[in-house]
Write a protein that holds these residues in place. Sequence first.
Motif, PDB file in Angstrom:
ATOM      1  N   THR A 164       1.048  -0.912   0.088  1.00  0.00           N
ATOM      2  CA  THR A 164      -0.006   0.299   0.073  1.00  0.00           C
ATOM      3  C   THR A 164       0.439   1.178  -0.286  1.00  0.00           C
ATOM      4  O   THR A 164       0.068   2.228  -0.754  1.00  0.00           O
ATOM      5  N   THR A 165       1.968   0.856   0.181  1.00  0.00           N
ATOM      6  CA  THR A 165       2.769   2.298   0.190  1.00  0.00           C
ATOM      7  C   THR A 165       2.923   2.671  -0.513  1.00  0.00           C
ATOM      8  O   THR A 165       3.431   3.824  -1.475  1.00  0.00           O
ATOM      9  N   LEU A 166       3.375   1.626  -1.682  1.00  0.00           N
ATOM     10  CA  LEU A 166       3.431   1.708  -3.437  1.00  0.00           C
ATOM     11  C   LEU A 166       2.461   2.657  -3.800  1.00  0.00           C
ATOM     12  O   LEU A 166       3.454   3.202  -4.743  1.00  0.00           O
ATOM     13  N   LEU A 167       1.900   1.593  -3.412  1.00  0.00           N
ATOM     14  CA  LEU A 167       0.392   2.016  -4.250  1.00  0.00           C
ATOM     15  C   LEU A 167       0.348   4.017  -3.788  1.00  0.00           C
ATOM     16  O   LEU A 167      -0.197   4.701  -4.744  1.00  0.00           O
ATOM     17  N   ASP A 168       0.293   4.050  -2.510  1.00  0.00           N
ATOM     18  CA  ASP A 168       0.252   5.788  -2.822  1.00  0.00           C
ATOM     19  C   ASP A 168       1.402   6.416  -2.839  1.00  0.00           C
ATOM     20  O   ASP A 168       0.896   7.368  -3.612  1.00  0.00           O
ATOM     21  N   ARG A 169       2.684   5.971  -3.103  1.00  0.00           N
ATOM     22  CA  ARG A 169       3.722   6.785  -3.486  1.00  0.00           C
ATOM     23  C   ARG A 169       3.343   6.741  -4.935  1.00  0.00           C
ATOM     24  O   ARG A 169       3.387   8.063  -5.600  1.00  0.00           O
ATOM     25  N   ALA A 170       2.863   6.307  -5.726  1.00  0.00           N
ATOM     26  CA  ALA A 170       2.154   6.344  -7.699  1.00  0.00           C
ATOM     27  C   ALA A 170       0.621   7.190  -7.598  1.00  0.00           C
ATOM     28  O   ALA A 170       0.231   7.440  -8.533  1.00  0.00           O
ATOM     29  N   GLY A 171       0.795   7.278  -6.077  1.00  0.00           N
ATOM     30  CA  GLY A 171      -1.405   7.931  -6.304  1.00  0.00           C
ATOM     31  C   GLY A 171      -2.570   6.992  -6.078  1.00  0.00           C
ATOM     32  O   GLY A 171      -3.189   8.009  -7.079  1.00  0.00           O
ATOM     33  N   VAL A 172      -2.532   6.081  -6.083  1.00  0.00           N
ATOM     34  CA  VAL A 172      -3.199   4.927  -6.648  1.00  0.00           C
ATOM     35  C   VAL A 172      -3.896   5.174  -4.891  1.00  0.00           C
ATOM     36  O   VAL A 172      -3.466   4.380  -3.782  1.00  0.00           O
ATOM     37  N   GLY A 173      -4.990   5.403  -4.908  1.00  0.00           N
ATOM     38  CA  GLY A 173      -5.468   5.786  -3.614  1.00  0.00           C
ATOM     39  C   GLY A 173      -6.150   4.789  -2.755  1.00  0.00           C
ATOM     40  O   GLY A 173      -6.376   4.604  -1.477  1.00  0.00           O
ATOM     41  N   ALA A 174      -6.408   3.359  -3.563  1.00  0.00           N
ATOM     42  CA  ALA A 174      -6.976   2.067  -3.136  1.00  0.00           C
ATOM     43  C   ALA A 174      -6.348   0.939  -3.667  1.00  0.00           C
ATOM     44  O   ALA A 174      -6.543   1.068  -4.943  1.00  0.00           O
ATOM     45  N   VAL A 175      -6.767  -0.396  -3.105  1.00  0.00           N
ATOM     46  CA  VAL A 175      -6.093  -1.628  -3.887  1.00  0.00           C
ATOM     47  C   VAL A 175      -7.153  -1.670  -4.777  1.00  0.00           C
ATOM     48  O   VAL A 175      -8.420  -1.893  -4.703  1.00  0.00           O
ATOM     49  N   PRO A 176      -6.624  -1.565  -5.878  1.00  0.00           N
ATOM     50  CA  PRO A 176      -7.655  -2.241  -7.084  1.00  0.00           C
ATOM     51  C   PRO A 176      -9.038  -3.676  -7.026  1.00  0.00           C
ATOM     52  O   PRO A 176      -7.129  -4.832  -6.526  1.00  0.00           O
ATOM     53  N   THR A 177      -9.474  -3.742  -7.106  1.00  0.00           N
ATOM     54  CA  THR A 177     -10.562  -4.840  -7.434  1.00  0.00           C
ATOM     55  C   THR A 177     -11.553  -5.219  -8.593  1.00  0.00           C
ATOM     56  O   THR A 177     -11.699  -6.067  -8.529  1.00  0.00           O
ATOM     57  N   THR A 178     -10.960  -4.447  -9.611  1.00  0.00           N
ATOM     58  CA  THR A 178     -11.200  -4.279 -10.680  1.00  0.00           C
ATOM     59  C   THR A 178     -10.262  -4.383 -11.761  1.00  0.00           C
ATOM     60  O   THR A 178      -8.997  -3.140 -11.145  1.00  0.00           O
ATOM     61  N   GLY A 179      -9.952  -5.011 -13.182  1.00  0.00           N
ATOM     62  CA  GLY A 179      -9.217  -4.779 -13.559  1.00  0.00           C
ATOM     63  C   GLY A 179      -8.886  -3.971 -15.303  1.00  0.00           C
ATOM     64  O   GLY A 179      -7.905  -3.167 -14.980  1.00  0.00           O
ATOM     65  N   ASP A 180      -9.868  -3.161 -14.689  1.00  0.00           N
ATOM     66  CA  ASP A 180      -9.434  -1.311 -15.343  1.00  0.00           C
ATOM     67  C   ASP A 180      -9.017  -0.740 -13.805  1.00  0.00           C
ATOM     68  O   ASP A 180      -8.222   0.099 -14.357  1.00  0.00           O
ATOM     69  N   GLU A 181      -9.246  -0.900 -12.438  1.00  0.00           N
ATOM     70  CA  GLU A 181      -8.672  -0.150 -11.496  1.00  0.00           C
ATOM     71  C   GLU A 181      -7.106  -1.242 -11.135  1.00  0.00           C
ATOM     72  O   GLU A 181      -5.762  -0.210 -11.277  1.00  0.00           O
ATOM     73  N   LEU A 182      -7.197  -2.357 -11.913  1.00  0.00           N
ATOM     74  CA  LEU A 182      -5.543  -2.628 -11.980  1.00  0.00           C
ATOM     75  C   LEU A 182      -4.676  -1.813 -13.221  1.00  0.00           C
ATOM     76  O   LEU A 182      -3.596  -1.688 -12.663  1.00  0.00           O
ATOM     77  N   ILE A 183      -5.168  -2.317 -14.187  1.00  0.00           N
ATOM     78  CA  ILE A 183      -4.297  -1.487 -15.056  1.00  0.00           C
ATOM     79  C   ILE A 183      -4.461  -0.317 -15.188  1.00  0.00           C
ATOM     80  O   ILE A 183      -3.184   0.693 -15.284  1.00  0.00           O
ATOM     81  N   GLY A 184      -5.560   1.219 -14.520  1.00  0.00           N
ATOM     82  CA  GLY A 184      -5.221   2.143 -14.218  1.00  0.00           C
ATOM     83  C   GLY A 184      -3.405   1.997 -12.702  1.00  0.00           C
ATOM     84  O   GLY A 184      -2.708   3.566 -13.505  1.00  0.00           O
ATOM     85  N   ALA A 185      -4.111   1.140 -12.430  1.00  0.00           N
ATOM     86  CA  ALA A 185      -2.545   1.056 -11.011  1.00  0.00           C
ATOM     87  C   ALA A 185      -1.160   1.120 -11.886  1.00  0.00           C
ATOM     88  O   ALA A 185      -0.488   1.935 -11.091  1.00  0.00           O
ATOM     89  N   ALA A 186      -1.609  -0.108 -12.393  1.00  0.00           N
ATOM     90  CA  ALA A 186      -0.287  -0.497 -13.268  1.00  0.00           C
ATOM     91  C   ALA A 186       0.306   1.057 -14.419  1.00  0.00           C
ATOM     92  O   ALA A 186       1.578   1.483 -13.867  1.00  0.00           O
ATOM     93  N   ARG A 187       0.062   2.009 -14.206  1.00  0.00           N
ATOM     94  CA  ARG A 187       0.446   3.008 -15.327  1.00  0.00           C
ATOM     95  C   ARG A 187       1.226   3.803 -14.726  1.00  0.00           C
ATOM     96  O   ARG A 187       1.965   4.307 -14.206  1.00  0.00           O
TER      97      ARG A 187
END
Length: 429
Positions: A164-187
């Motif tokens: 979650t620290t790395l997700l926060d650092r990248a501006g990902v607000g929450a753990v992804p639960t959908t494919g679209d959220e996962l793709i957005g988090a990856a970018r």
Amino acid sequence: MRSSLSRRGFLAAGSGIAAATALPALSGCSSIAAADSDPDTLLVHTQLGTTAPGSATYTAVVDLFQKENPGLGVKNLVNGDDLAQVYETSRLARKEPDVVMINLYDKTLAWTDVGATVDVKGYLDDWGLRNRVVPAALEAWTDGKGRLRAFPYFATNWPVAFNTTLLDRAGVGAVPTTGDELIGAARKLRGKGIAPVTVGGNDWTGQKLLAQIIQTFLTQEEAQQVYATGDFGGRGAREGIEYFVSLRDAGVFADKAQGLTSDTMTTQYNTQAAAMQSAMSSALAKVPPEVAARTEVGGWPLAPGAAHEKPTIMRSFTLIGFWISPNGTKKLPAVEKFLRFMYRPDVVSRFITESGRDMALVTDTVSKDFPLVAAAQRLGDSVGQVLLPDLYVPPTASQPLITATSTAFTRGTSAASVRSVLESAYRGA
């Protein structure tokens, strides 16, 4: 299911060549080589003694067993990934160990059917140990003819670990639960120089994650049929492959995932070079405390129209069991003492507290020093569950499926090509 071992070939007394190749495998120590005929020495073939989690605990409890049972010795023959092959060779020479500790997968699926090991259901009941086993574990270890292949022991949960620290650092607000959220988090993660999902695309870890994603649009019953037959042409399987390809080509997986291994995967996650990994209990137990404190476990994100209501994990009760060989039936009093001891609540608890293992046995002990293992145990109904296909894949297809997995993780490989290599793995199975 067709076995890769013929009944005649496995049960034959063995030619001089077979015997000659088997004996060196058992003769790393002369005392072990001689133990097969000693009624007061139990020869145990195990993977615990290498770097496998639980090895130190196993060594300690075996020492305790021998102290509590003076005059009864235990000699361990230790192998890693080649254990199944070494055991089969020793069985051909009638020099096999008495007890084997290994998972139910690939070659071992055929052992009870061809007489390489024995049905232990009667022993489980005679020794009063049935109530110690989680019912789902008994079901998993029982074959289609009602035979219990082994005494269940280790289990595993297989969730996704999110830093979650790395997700926060990248501006990902929450753990992804959908494919679209996962793709957005990856970018966003790639924009910060962080690998999104690390995976051993060149070994069994990638094979399992690929199977999990393919099952996005399959029920467990449908998945059983797909992985038993190798027919990935049905609508649900095709949609699952297409979902996998869309994630892969959107950059969800670490660069060159097709060449990575389980060791690379755990290193990338544990050093915080990657933000996510699909991790079984033994990998979760190895996450350093400072990274574990930043990790949340959950399920694999779903696509719209999925057959599951919640992000998915895998669970398995077939990670390690105690198999009894034909030689072991000649030493049943010793085998009974050993298995009663290994099933004792205090011994089971040691594997949980000292090694972070999940168990296929009934216990209230929690892995306090392995918080991610405990967190995965608590997921319960908050996640969905897909099938771990190991029990359904024909043994001859297991290794070819890993080769197919590497092709699948290669960016640019079409969904049709992925389906083709998966189905090709079953040819001759």
